[in-house]
Write an enzyme that holds these catalytic residues in place. Structure first.
Site, PDB file in Angstrom:
ATOM      1  N   LYS A 152     -20.730 -13.695  15.205  1.00 52.77           N
ATOM      2  CA  LYS A 152     -21.172 -15.066  15.258  1.00 52.77           C
ATOM      3  C   LYS A 152     -20.291 -15.999  15.534  1.00 52.77           C
ATOM      4  O   LYS A 152     -19.035 -16.216  14.924  1.00 52.77           O
ATOM      5  CB  LYS A 152     -22.058 -15.151  13.837  1.00 52.77           C
ATOM      6  CG  LYS A 152     -22.768 -16.672  13.832  1.00 52.77           C
ATOM      7  CD  LYS A 152     -23.550 -16.688  12.825  1.00 52.77           C
ATOM      8  CE  LYS A 152     -24.546 -18.105  12.749  1.00 52.77           C
ATOM      9  NZ  LYS A 152     -25.272 -18.080  11.324  1.00 52.77           N
ATOM     10  N   SER A 183     -30.111 -18.566  11.785  1.00 57.43           N
ATOM     11  CA  SER A 183     -29.076 -18.900  12.765  1.00 57.43           C
ATOM     12  C   SER A 183     -28.489 -18.012  13.574  1.00 57.43           C
ATOM     13  O   SER A 183     -27.673 -18.619  14.465  1.00 57.43           O
ATOM     14  CB  SER A 183     -28.394 -20.304  12.064  1.00 57.43           C
ATOM     15  OG  SER A 183     -27.342 -19.775  11.414  1.00 57.43           O
ATOM     16  N   SER A 200     -30.145 -17.012   7.133  1.00 57.85           N
ATOM     17  CA  SER A 200     -29.713 -16.837   8.473  1.00 57.85           C
ATOM     18  C   SER A 200     -29.400 -15.421   9.188  1.00 57.85           C
ATOM     19  O   SER A 200     -29.052 -15.279  10.141  1.00 57.85           O
ATOM     20  CB  SER A 200     -28.566 -18.054   8.802  1.00 57.85           C
ATOM     21  OG  SER A 200     -29.118 -19.235   8.481  1.00 57.85           O
TER      22      SER A 200
END
Length: 422
Positions: free
Chosen positions: A28, A103, A127
């Protein structure tokens, strides 16, 4: 590459051998990688290149993994759909035309599309689990303190954890084995769990497992999601588990408490991005205040600005006790409720998300709808507990995830239970 999964595609080779040798990992883009830009999905950090690796990245390299790119994400981790990224939304490979969840949507999509064998995400209020559910993969949110956050660009320090995403529970557990453990550079990490073997725990043995089902987390959920959830519980029963209903009355207030705390911490953490100390500098004219305002106006997207404004308001003089203190009281209540429920159950089970994946663009005009979609995941972060999302089946051809929550630092229990399903 397809689906706008990566913000930056670049290979970072790991050691020649190790438990993850030959495996590819997507990371990420809010996790620091030395020499490779880390944008947090924001124009503010579009050109930022960290001079150091996050601890989890160092451990990936030592384990022999090859990082294949920095995965797309909601800007600074703020979003439930992965549509607030400065670099555009990610398409869901398991349900094209729909969001992958946020996310960590890029990380989950990378695994679901086969662009990477494994992925790292971060979970502040769901997330990792949300995109895992929406993309039909496995995601683990570890206990707070199990995995180092050194090198993670902070959004809400007291809530967020780095964790794995993978096609199966066993593979997610292998990745967790590689990154878990105390870290002298992160004082919030703990030695608890260091003698664990998470991959070995993925044996699918749920005979005698006591599953608590919080009734509040089924109220208002999509009918097809609920039916799929109960089918998965029946599958666990067939394998020897038993379930009973439990009550978590505090979760009625969890979403409100979560957003007050998360936005307050965000307003503090993101204050340093002003184009002078950190972040995009446009060479603006005017005094310091004018340049500061222009840099933040142009560097941040709408969702980030919304959360900074609301967080600043909650912390302002005269409102701290009215909002922030009450939110912290509610957080203590949530933790107490979970502890009591887990005293009579080995794990707690619920749908990960109360709805199937939204169509792209469907929720952007209604932030409240997006916030309420987190109702089943944010209580776990408030209570600092571990949770896993595993594929439970489909409704109308769309993925549905099942969430299992366990006691603090007992990741082996949720991994064992989850491995019976995926």
């Amino acid at each position: 590459m397809s689906g706008n999964v990566f913000i930056t595609e670049e290979r970072i080779e790991g050691a020649d051998d190790g438990p993850l040798a030959g495996r590819t990992v997507a990371v990420k883009d809010n996790i620091s990688t030395a020499g490779v830009r880390t944008t947090c999905g924001s124009a503010m950090l579009e050109e930022y290149v960290p001079p150091y690796d996050a601890t989890v990245v160092s451990r990936l390299k030592e384990a022999g993994a090859t990082i294949v790119g920095k995965a797309n994400m909601d800007e600074f981790g703020m979003g439930t759909t992965n549509e607030t990224s400065h670099f555009g939304p990610v398409d869901n490979p398991a349900a094209p035309g729909r969001v992958p969840g946020g996310s960590s949507g890029g990380s989950a999509a990378a695994v679901a599309a086969g662009e990477a064998d494994l992925a790292l995400g971060s979970d502040t209020g769901g997330s990792i689990r949300c995109p895992a559910a929406f993309c039909g993969v496995v995601g683990i949110k570890p206990t707070y303190g199990l995995v180092s956050r050194y090198g993670l660009v902070a959004y809400a320090n007291s809530l967020e954890q780095i964790g794995p995403l993978a096609p199966s529970v066993e593979e997610a557990a292998e990745l967790l084995d590689a990154i878990a453990g105390s870290d002298e550079r992160d004082a919030t990490t703990r030695a608890a769990g260091e003698d664990s073997n998470y991959a070995a725990a993925a044996d699918g043995d749920v005979d005698g497992l006591r599953v608590g089902v919080p009734t509040e987390l089924l109220d208002g959920a999509d009918e097809g999601v609920v039916e799929t959830f109960w089918d998965a519980i029946a599958d666990l029963e067939d394998r020897g588990a038993e379930y009973h209903e439990v009550s978590l009355p505090s979760v009625e207030h969890a979403v409100e408490a979560y957003y007050v705390i998360a936005m307050s911490e965000a307003s503090s953490n993101l204050a340093r991005f002003d184009g002078v100390r950190y972040g995009r500098s446009g060479g603006y004219e005017g005094n310091w205040n004018e340049a500061f305002a222009r840099a933040r106006e142009e560097g941040f997207g709408d969702e980030v600005k919304r959360r900074i404004l609301l967080g600043t308001y909650a912390l302002s003089a005269g409102y701290h006790d009215k909002y922030y203190k009450k939110a912290q009281d509610a957080r203590a209540w949530v933790k107490q409720d979970f502890d009591e429920a887990l005293a009579e159950a080995d794990v707690l089970a619920s749908p990960t998300m109360p709805v199937p994946p939204f169509e792209l663009g469907e929720s952007l005009d209604d932030p409240l709808q997006m916030y309420l979609a987190d109702a089943n995941t944010v209580p776990v972060n408030l209570a600092d507990l571990p949770a896993i999302s595993v594929p439970a089946g489909e409704t109308d051809g769309l993925p549905v995830g099942l969430q299992l929550v366990g006691p603090a630092f007992d990741e082996e229990e949720i991994i064992r239970a989850g491995s019976a399903l995926a």
